[in-house]
Scaffold this active site. Structure first.
Site, short mmCIF file in Angstrom:
data_model
loop_
_atom_site.label_atom_id
_atom_site.label_comp_id
_atom_site.label_asym_id
_atom_site.label_seq_id
_atom_site.Cartn_x
_atom_site.Cartn_y
_atom_site.Cartn_z
N HIS A 1 1.37 -1.22 -0.15
CA HIS A 1 0.28 -0.34 0.22
C HIS A 1 1.17 1.16 0.08
CE1 HIS A 1 0.35 1.08 4.57
NE2 HIS A 1 0.72 -0.42 4.74
N GLU B 1 -5.06 1.28 2.67
CA GLU B 1 -4.55 0.61 3.62
C GLU B 1 -5.09 0.58 4.82
OE1 GLU B 1 -3.49 -2.82 6.03
OE2 GLU B 1 -2.56 -0.75 5.66
N ASP C 1 6.07 0.90 7.58
CA ASP C 1 5.32 0.23 6.93
C ASP C 1 3.65 1.66 5.65
OD1 ASP C 1 2.30 -0.46 6.92
OD2 ASP C 1 1.83 0.31 9.20
N ASP D 1 -0.31 4.23 1.06
CA ASP D 1 -0.73 5.73 2.22
C ASP D 1 -0.06 4.89 3.45
OD1 ASP D 1 -2.42 3.01 2.07
OD2 ASP D 1 -3.59 4.06 4.11
#
Length: 432
Positions: free
Chosen positions: A76, A138, A108, A78
């Site tokens: 992801h 996500e 992350d 975002d």
């Protein structure tokens, strides 16, 4: 060859903060960066928007053996919010300092996106076709990202039988019984399901000074107390059982999984390694939100609360039946969000290939399956019958607080960890 650190730093510099409820900085600029990079490698891609600016990029990379089913590589774009006042460096600077790359998304999970791109730029020739999906949203509910893609464009993932993504394949240093430093590498093979519940208590409105046995607030508080205090039974999924047995063997710690007390004792005996499975030997029900009344001297006719429920594979029916009993009279429940648990085979060629790739770069690697306590976009892709694995490899030095990085202050990733992960991914993609 593209430098993985520079790629990750570039991605961090795109502020793709997602506050939830479509309150987000657009992922589109980051998606365009990824698409342009892939285009430079001769890999055509497609950008899809679920809403203005909420963009995901999808591409296919041919494999050397067209007879093999495809592998989905998904991540992801975002990130969660970051308050710059709390950080040692600006959170979207992508600064390299003291051997680490700092910034929101460093672990992350813009690191994984960068490692995949760097592996491809390094000339990786995958055995099987790869479907790349770097998606929006996500960090909220995926309705503008993975879940939207699966619902609206399932054809993009045709032929995929397995997937790799975040939350697994990183170094976890744990002490053995004889004092050795064991390099544990947990690989995600399952995830607890997410069920956010709204509880609504109904009663009789009245004056706060008068007795009222049908007080909605009292009914709600009673239900919440019963749910929060309930001790859920041990439920060993294949991933958790294998983790406990194999980790115990690697550390020289005997484990007895024949009873609930034995499981609890095994988790405690594994020390720091046991913390990886504490959230996943049982289901959990955690009250998190309350809403009742409008004036202190008025007993309201309704009161509501939300409960964060995490459910292990194979236990949903039993859990919700127990919750219904705990609610009591005058209290009902409904789903605010519901994503069932997922699990992939523990002993599979996929897992074996991941373990081999890790051991090739770290001969001391002990690779074990585990179950994620939270959730990822795997829940979306599992709806297409895809087996999902948490495999975003990183070398981490001893003492590095990796589990505090995601969503935390001063998020950072070791520079050497990024190079290690790129090498491991390259080996895996060429061999799996």
């Amino acid at each position: 060859m593209a430098d993985v650190v520079e790629l990750c730093a570039d991605l961090i510099r795109f502020d793709t903060t997602n506050r939830g409820g479509n309150d987000a900085r657009p992922e589109r600029p980051a998606a365009e960066y990824v698409a342009a990079f892939l285009d430079g490698l001769g890999i055509p891609s497609r950008i899809l928007e679920a809403a203005p600016g909420r963009a995901s990029v999808v591409a296919r990379v041919p494999g050397t053996d067209p007879s093999l089913p495809a592998l989905l590589v998904q991540g992801h774009l975002d990130v969660v919010p970051a308050d710059a006042a709390d950080w040692s460096v600006p959170p979207f600077s992508g600064e390299v300092r003291d051997g680490y790359l700092w910034g929101r998304g460093a672990t992350d999970m813009k690191d994984f996106v960068a490692m995949v791109l760097a592996a491809l730029a390094g000339g990786v020739r995958p055995r099987r076709e790869l479907v790349l999906a770097f998606v929006a949203d996500e960090e909220d509910r995926g309705e503008w990202g993975a879940h939207w893609l699966v619902a609206r464009h399932p054809e993009l993932f045709e032929g995929c039988v397995a997937a790799i993504s975040e939350s697994g394949g990183y170094t976890y240093h744990v002490p053995a019984a004889d004092g050795r430093d064991v390099h544990l590498y947990p690989v995600g093979t399952a995830e607890r399901g997410t069920a956010h519940l709204r509880l609504t208590a109904r009663g009789r409105a009245g004056h706060g000074s008068r007795p009222n046995e049908e007080n909605a607030v009292t009914r709600l508080v009673g239900a919440l107390h019963r749910i929060a205090a309930h001790r859920w039974p041990v439920s060993l999924t294949p991933a958790v059982r294998a983790f406990l047995e194999r980790t115990g063997d690697a550390l020289g710690v005997p484990v007895d999984l024949s009873s609930s007390d034995g499981v609890d004792a095994a988790v405690a005996a594994l020390g720091p390694a046991g913390s990886l499975v504490v959230p996943t030997v049982r289901n959990s029900t955690t009250p998190t939100m309350l809403d009742a009344g409008y004036k202190v001297n008025v007993i309201p006719s309704t009161a509501s609360a939300q409960v964060d429920v995490r459910v292990l594979p194979g236990t949903e029916e039993e859990l919700f039946a127990a919750v219904d009993e705990l609610l009591g009279d005058g209290v009902t429940r409904e789903f605010v969000a519901h994503q069932p648990p997922v699990q992939a085979p523990v002993d599979s060629p996929w897992f074996s290939a991941m373990a081999a790739a890790l051991r090739a770069e770290d001969p001391e690697a002990v690779v074990v399956p585990y179950c994620l306590g939270g959730g990822t976009d795997a829940k979306a892709f599992a709806q297409l019958g895809i087996d999902n694995y948490g495999f975003a490899p990183l070398w981490l030095p001893k003492g590095f607080p990796y589990r505090a990085m995601a969503h935390g202050v001063d998020e950072r990733v070791p520079v050497e960890g990024l190079h290690f992960g790129t090498r491991v991914l390259s080996r895996f993609l060429e061999s799996c």
